[in-house]
Design an enzyme around this catalytic site. Structure first.
Site, PDB file in Angstrom:
ATOM      1  N   TYR A   1      -1.521  -0.260  11.214  1.00  0.00           N
ATOM      2  CA  TYR A   1      -1.709  -0.953   9.933  1.00  0.00           C
ATOM      3  C   TYR A   1      -0.541  -0.694   8.988  1.00  0.00           C
ATOM      4  O   TYR A   1       0.102  -1.633   8.499  1.00  0.00           O
ATOM      5  CB  TYR A   1      -3.026  -0.507   9.272  1.00  0.00           C
ATOM      6  CG  TYR A   1      -3.105  -0.838   7.792  1.00  0.00           C
ATOM      7  CD1 TYR A   1      -3.170  -2.166   7.363  1.00  0.00           C
ATOM      8  CD2 TYR A   1      -3.096   0.165   6.807  1.00  0.00           C
ATOM      9  CE1 TYR A   1      -3.222  -2.487   6.001  1.00  0.00           C
ATOM     10  CE2 TYR A   1      -3.148  -0.145   5.457  1.00  0.00           C
ATOM     11  CZ  TYR A   1      -3.216  -1.473   5.056  1.00  0.00           C
ATOM     12  OH  TYR A   1      -3.255  -1.781   3.719  1.00  0.00           O
ATOM     13  N   SER A   2      -0.252   0.584   8.723  1.00  0.00           N
ATOM     14  CA  SER A   2       0.768   0.874   7.711  1.00  0.00           C
ATOM     15  C   SER A   2       2.156   0.438   8.186  1.00  0.00           C
ATOM     16  O   SER A   2       2.991   0.020   7.378  1.00  0.00           O
ATOM     17  CB  SER A   2       0.750   2.351   7.306  1.00  0.00           C
ATOM     18  OG  SER A   2       0.918   3.190   8.418  1.00  0.00           O
TER      19      SER A   2
ATOM     20  N   LYS B   1       2.475  -3.207   7.396  1.00  0.00           N
ATOM     21  CA  LYS B   1       2.695  -3.423   5.955  1.00  0.00           C
ATOM     22  C   LYS B   1       4.131  -3.035   5.581  1.00  0.00           C
ATOM     23  O   LYS B   1       4.781  -3.698   4.758  1.00  0.00           O
ATOM     24  CB  LYS B   1       1.697  -2.607   5.120  1.00  0.00           C
ATOM     25  CG  LYS B   1       0.244  -3.026   5.248  1.00  0.00           C
ATOM     26  CD  LYS B   1      -0.060  -4.420   4.701  1.00  0.00           C
ATOM     27  CE  LYS B   1      -0.006  -4.494   3.184  1.00  0.00           C
ATOM     28  NZ  LYS B   1      -0.422  -5.830   2.681  1.00  0.00           N
TER      29      LYS B   1
ATOM     30  N   HIS C   1      -4.183  10.661  12.021  1.00  0.00           N
ATOM     31  CA  HIS C   1      -4.779  10.643  10.679  1.00  0.00           C
ATOM     32  C   HIS C   1      -3.831  11.209   9.614  1.00  0.00           C
ATOM     33  O   HIS C   1      -3.509  12.407   9.637  1.00  0.00           O
ATOM     34  CB  HIS C   1      -6.068  11.482  10.732  1.00  0.00           C
ATOM     35  CG  HIS C   1      -6.985  11.271   9.596  1.00  0.00           C
ATOM     36  ND1 HIS C   1      -8.226  11.875   9.531  1.00  0.00           N
ATOM     37  CD2 HIS C   1      -6.885  10.524   8.468  1.00  0.00           C
ATOM     38  CE1 HIS C   1      -8.834  11.507   8.420  1.00  0.00           C
ATOM     39  NE2 HIS C   1      -8.038  10.698   7.755  1.00  0.00           N
TER      40      HIS C   1
ATOM     41  N   THR D   1       0.829  -1.211   0.000  1.00  0.00           N
ATOM     42  CA  THR D   1       0.000   0.000   0.000  1.00  0.00           C
ATOM     43  C   THR D   1       0.863   1.260   0.000  1.00  0.00           C
ATOM     44  O   THR D   1       1.981   1.246   0.526  1.00  0.00           O
ATOM     45  CB  THR D   1      -0.905  -0.002   1.256  1.00  0.00           C
ATOM     46  OG1 THR D   1      -1.410   1.305   1.482  1.00  0.00           O
ATOM     47  CG2 THR D   1      -0.120  -0.391   2.505  1.00  0.00           C
ATOM     48  N   ASP D   2       0.312   2.348  -0.528  1.00  0.00           N
ATOM     49  CA  ASP D   2       1.035   3.628  -0.477  1.00  0.00           C
ATOM     50  C   ASP D   2       1.141   4.165   0.951  1.00  0.00           C
ATOM     51  O   ASP D   2       1.921   5.060   1.223  1.00  0.00           O
ATOM     52  CB  ASP D   2       0.372   4.670  -1.394  1.00  0.00           C
ATOM     53  CG  ASP D   2      -1.063   5.019  -1.002  1.00  0.00           C
ATOM     54  OD1 ASP D   2      -1.632   4.347  -0.115  1.00  0.00           O
ATOM     55  OD2 ASP D   2      -1.618   5.973  -1.591  1.00  0.00           O
ATOM     56  N   GLU D   3       0.335   3.588   1.866  1.00  0.00           N
ATOM     57  CA  GLU D   3       0.353   4.108   3.240  1.00  0.00           C
ATOM     58  C   GLU D   3       1.692   3.881   3.934  1.00  0.00           C
ATOM     59  O   GLU D   3       1.992   4.519   4.936  1.00  0.00           O
ATOM     60  CB  GLU D   3      -0.810   3.510   4.053  1.00  0.00           C
ATOM     61  CG  GLU D   3      -2.142   3.852   3.417  1.00  0.00           C
ATOM     62  CD  GLU D   3      -3.368   3.549   4.264  1.00  0.00           C
ATOM     63  OE1 GLU D   3      -3.262   3.547   5.497  1.00  0.00           O
ATOM     64  OE2 GLU D   3      -4.440   3.339   3.664  1.00  0.00           O
TER      65      GLU D   3
HETATM   66  P1  NAD Z   1      -9.781  -7.147   2.988  1.00  0.00           P
HETATM   67  O1  NAD Z   1      -9.696  -6.819   4.434  1.00  0.00           O
HETATM   68  O2  NAD Z   1     -11.048  -6.878   2.248  1.00  0.00           O
HETATM   69  O3  NAD Z   1      -9.454  -8.703   2.770  1.00  0.00           O
HETATM   70  C1  NAD Z   1      -8.422  -9.349   3.443  1.00  0.00           C
HETATM   71  C2  NAD Z   1      -8.599 -10.847   3.251  1.00  0.00           C
HETATM   72  O4  NAD Z   1      -7.503 -11.506   3.913  1.00  0.00           O
HETATM   73  C3  NAD Z   1      -9.883 -11.406   3.870  1.00  0.00           C
HETATM   74  O5  NAD Z   1     -10.484 -12.315   2.989  1.00  0.00           O
HETATM   75  C4  NAD Z   1      -9.407 -12.099   5.129  1.00  0.00           C
HETATM   76  O6  NAD Z   1     -10.226 -13.197   5.507  1.00  0.00           O
HETATM   77  C5  NAD Z   1      -8.021 -12.559   4.713  1.00  0.00           C
HETATM   78  N1  NAD Z   1      -7.111 -12.765   5.857  1.00  0.00           N
HETATM   79  C6  NAD Z   1      -6.904 -11.919   6.898  1.00  0.00           C
HETATM   80  N2  NAD Z   1      -6.028 -12.464   7.768  1.00  0.00           N
HETATM   81  C7  NAD Z   1      -5.656 -13.667   7.243  1.00  0.00           C
HETATM   82  C8  NAD Z   1      -4.766 -14.670   7.662  1.00  0.00           C
HETATM   83  N3  NAD Z   1      -4.081 -14.567   8.814  1.00  0.00           N
HETATM   84  N4  NAD Z   1      -4.614 -15.769   6.888  1.00  0.00           N
HETATM   85  C9  NAD Z   1      -5.317 -15.902   5.738  1.00  0.00           C
HETATM   86  N5  NAD Z   1      -6.180 -14.978   5.291  1.00  0.00           N
HETATM   87  C10 NAD Z   1      -6.346 -13.868   6.039  1.00  0.00           C
HETATM   88  O7  NAD Z   1      -8.556  -6.391   2.329  1.00  0.00           O
HETATM   89  P2  NAD Z   1      -8.406  -5.776   0.853  1.00  0.00           P
HETATM   90  O8  NAD Z   1      -8.919  -4.382   0.868  1.00  0.00           O
HETATM   91  O9  NAD Z   1      -8.931  -6.744  -0.136  1.00  0.00           O
HETATM   92  O10 NAD Z   1      -6.816  -5.695   0.742  1.00  0.00           O
HETATM   93  C11 NAD Z   1      -6.058  -6.762   0.185  1.00  0.00           C
HETATM   94  C12 NAD Z   1      -4.595  -6.375   0.210  1.00  0.00           C
HETATM   95  O11 NAD Z   1      -4.387  -5.175  -0.527  1.00  0.00           O
HETATM   96  C13 NAD Z   1      -4.040  -6.109   1.609  1.00  0.00           C
HETATM   97  O12 NAD Z   1      -2.742  -6.659   1.688  1.00  0.00           O
HETATM   98  C14 NAD Z   1      -3.994  -4.593   1.712  1.00  0.00           C
HETATM   99  O13 NAD Z   1      -2.975  -4.171   2.596  1.00  0.00           O
HETATM  100  C15 NAD Z   1      -3.695  -4.225   0.264  1.00  0.00           C
HETATM  101  N6  NAD Z   1      -4.171  -2.891  -0.169  1.00  0.00           N
HETATM  102  C16 NAD Z   1      -5.478  -2.510   0.027  1.00  0.00           C
HETATM  103  C17 NAD Z   1      -5.914  -1.274  -0.439  1.00  0.00           C
HETATM  104  C18 NAD Z   1      -7.347  -0.835  -0.281  1.00  0.00           C
HETATM  105  O14 NAD Z   1      -7.679   0.307  -0.639  1.00  0.00           O
HETATM  106  N7  NAD Z   1      -8.250  -1.669   0.210  1.00  0.00           N
HETATM  107  C19 NAD Z   1      -5.010  -0.411  -1.084  1.00  0.00           C
HETATM  108  C20 NAD Z   1      -3.671  -0.838  -1.263  1.00  0.00           C
HETATM  109  C21 NAD Z   1      -3.277  -2.080  -0.812  1.00  0.00           C
HETATM  110  P1  TYD Z   2     -10.508   4.468   4.781  1.00  0.00           P
HETATM  111  O1  TYD Z   2     -11.520   4.021   3.779  1.00  0.00           O
HETATM  112  O2  TYD Z   2     -10.575   3.891   6.161  1.00  0.00           O
HETATM  113  O3  TYD Z   2      -9.084   4.240   4.118  1.00  0.00           O
HETATM  114  P2  TYD Z   2      -7.592   4.679   4.637  1.00  0.00           P
HETATM  115  O4  TYD Z   2      -7.688   5.134   6.030  1.00  0.00           O
HETATM  116  O5  TYD Z   2      -6.824   3.396   4.525  1.00  0.00           O
HETATM  117  O6  TYD Z   2      -7.145   5.734   3.685  1.00  0.00           O
HETATM  118  O7  TYD Z   2     -10.612   6.040   4.941  1.00  0.00           O
HETATM  119  C1  TYD Z   2     -10.442   6.906   3.827  1.00  0.00           C
HETATM  120  C2  TYD Z   2     -10.489   8.343   4.360  1.00  0.00           C
HETATM  121  O8  TYD Z   2     -11.803   8.599   4.869  1.00  0.00           O
HETATM  122  C3  TYD Z   2      -9.527   8.576   5.504  1.00  0.00           C
HETATM  123  O9  TYD Z   2      -8.988   9.896   5.391  1.00  0.00           O
HETATM  124  C4  TYD Z   2     -10.399   8.500   6.748  1.00  0.00           C
HETATM  125  C5  TYD Z   2     -11.753   8.991   6.243  1.00  0.00           C
HETATM  126  N1  TYD Z   2     -12.944   8.406   6.925  1.00  0.00           N
HETATM  127  C6  TYD Z   2     -13.916   9.241   7.495  1.00  0.00           C
HETATM  128  O10 TYD Z   2     -13.818  10.474   7.447  1.00  0.00           O
HETATM  129  N2  TYD Z   2     -14.987   8.649   8.107  1.00  0.00           N
HETATM  130  C7  TYD Z   2     -15.137   7.304   8.197  1.00  0.00           C
HETATM  131  O11 TYD Z   2     -16.142   6.830   8.806  1.00  0.00           O
HETATM  132  C8  TYD Z   2     -14.133   6.459   7.595  1.00  0.00           C
HETATM  133  C9  TYD Z   2     -14.247   4.950   7.658  1.00  0.00           C
HETATM  134  C10 TYD Z   2     -13.056   7.056   6.963  1.00  0.00           C
END
Ligand code: NAD
Ligand code: TYD
Length: 337
Positions: free
Chosen positions: A151-152, A155, A277, A126-128
């Site tokens: 979280y970040s 990662k 944040h 992630t970019d985070e």
């Molecule tokens: P998500 O939370 O929707 O899904 C995560 C999945 O991983 C779930 O199916 C969960 O059951 C599984 N999981 C969690 N812990 C586990 C474990 N110990 N063993 C096996 N499976 C496990 O997440 P997502 O949004 O689909 O993100 C997927 C990946 O992409 C992550 O690595 C996240 O860091 C990365 N990512 C997400 C975003 C975003 O905007 N959502 C952006 C950039 C990178």
């Molecule tokens: P989020 O979807 O949790 O992604 P990330 O924190 O990984 O970027 O949040 C996106 C942005 O929205 C972040 O700046 C936090 C804000 N946010 C709110 O203002 N209210 C909310 O209830 C949530 C979940 C996020």
């Protein structure tokens, strides 16, 4: 045939990836290892569950014996690691499971992949990990890692471990770092589905702080196409940023969603800010564009409309979620804000 272990495939991005790729490629045999945490949902994968090139294993990436068994049984030569605890607010409520899954779990996968001489290990990051930007500038692959949330930081630790396995053991790794995704099947704790669903229910939309934090949005299909290109053609040991150059202030996204759902702005409620944040994320994706020829295909306006329509048309999917365990989480997080 490429024998791939894909982890976390029942979550948002992984399930979108599987639904797409198994229809595209008949030279991939994919084993999906997923623990089915609150975020994992097999309903997301109904369309592919009987595909002959697909197997599902319920289990934890931290389980060394199970991971070893899968590598052996399915002759795994490739890994795509999507599995993670992925939500910043949850990591603030309790960080341990984040380090367990995101750090230890990645270590188990890397160690096992090393023993079985994998041909490629793709870490979905992630970019985070780069931390927070001021008003100007973009994250490049050379931006120093400076993560701020549990979280970040988990990662970033995983990314550094992946890099160490490349330098120390010559493991063929590659890492992608993407910005905020949106699209169908996203768990409703994240900004876009949470606000869309609250608006549909005439529930308050909790905007953190002043609402001026900026995120750089990408449609999940664009992200997954980039992942696949990096998987096929990415250079070993490299990092590739992925983003669609669509920066938006949170408050502007919230207003756009309200309009799309036909509700007025009186539903907006400014609440206490998220601790630590990050102010702004913005990705420079020129490396993957020039080196691998990737570019985002979806226009934000069209893709966000598709996404909102998906939530309108798939009430069953999210109603089951928001009526379960999620209620406790939601009340706990938002009650005292
Ligand atoms: P998500 O939370 O929707 O899904 C995560 C999945 O991983 C779930 O199916 C969960 O059951 C599984 N999981 C969690 N812990 C586990 C474990 N110990 N063993 C096996 N499976 C496990 O997440 P997502 O949004 O689909 O993100 C997927 C990946 O992409 C992550 O690595 C996240 O860091 C990365 N990512 C997400 C975003 C975003 O905007 N959502 C952006 C950039 C990178
Ligand atoms: P989020 O979807 O949790 O992604 P990330 O924190 O990984 O970027 O949040 C996106 C942005 O929205 C972040 O700046 C936090 C804000 N946010 C709110 O203002 N209210 C909310 O209830 C949530 C979940 C996020």
């Amino acid at each position: 045939m490429k024998h791939i272990l894909l982890t976390g495939g029942a979550g948002f991005i992984g399930s979108n990836y599987l639904n797409h790729i198994l229809n595209e490629r008949d030279d991939y045999f994919i084993v999906n290892l997923d623990k089915l945490t609150y975020a994992g949902n097999l309903e997301n994968l109904k369309g592919i569950e009987n595909n002959k090139n697909y197997r599902f294993v319920k289990g934890d990436i931290c389980n060394r014996e199970l991971v070893d068994y899968i590598f052996q049984k399915y002759s795994i030569k490739y890994v795509i690691n999507f599995a993670a605890e992925s939500h910043v607010d949850r990591s603030i409520l309790g960080s341990e499971i984040f380090y367990q899954t995101n750090v230890i779990g990645t270590n188990v996968l890397l160690e096992t992949a090393r023993r079985y001489n994998v041909e490629k290990f793709l870490q979905v990051s992630t970019d985070e990990v780069y931390g927070s930007l001021g008003a100007e500038g973009l994250f490049t692959e050379n931006t120093p890692l400076s993560p701020n949330s549990p979280y970040s930081s988990s990662k970033a630790a995983a990314d550094m471990m992946v890099n160490a396995f490349y330098h120390t053991y010559g493991m063929p790794v590659v890492t992608t770092r993407c910005s905020n995704n949106y699209g169908p099947l996203q768990f409703p704790e994240k900004l876009i589905p949470l606000m869309t669903i609250n608006a549909m229910h005439d529930k308050k939309l909790p905007v953190y702080g002043d609402g001026l934090n900026v995120r750089d949005w990408i449609y999940v299909i664009d992200h997954n196409k980039a992942i696949n290109l990096v998987f096929e053609k990415g250079r070993t040991g490299e990092v590739y940023n992925i983003g669609a150059s669509r920066e938006m202030k949170n408050i502007d996204i919230v207003k756009l969603l309200l309009k799309a759902v036909g509700k007025d702005e009186s539903l907006i409620e400014y609440v206490k800010d998220r601790p630590g944040h990050d102010r702004r994320y913005a990705i420079d994706s020129s490396k993957i564009q020039t080196e691998l020829g990737w570019k985002p295909e979806f226009e934000f306006e069209q893709a966000i409309e598709n996404t909102i329509n998906w939530y309108k048309q798939n009430r069953n999917w999210w109603e089951r979620i928001i009526s379960g365990e999620y209620v406790k989480y939601y009340n706990n997080l938002y009650m005292n804000r």
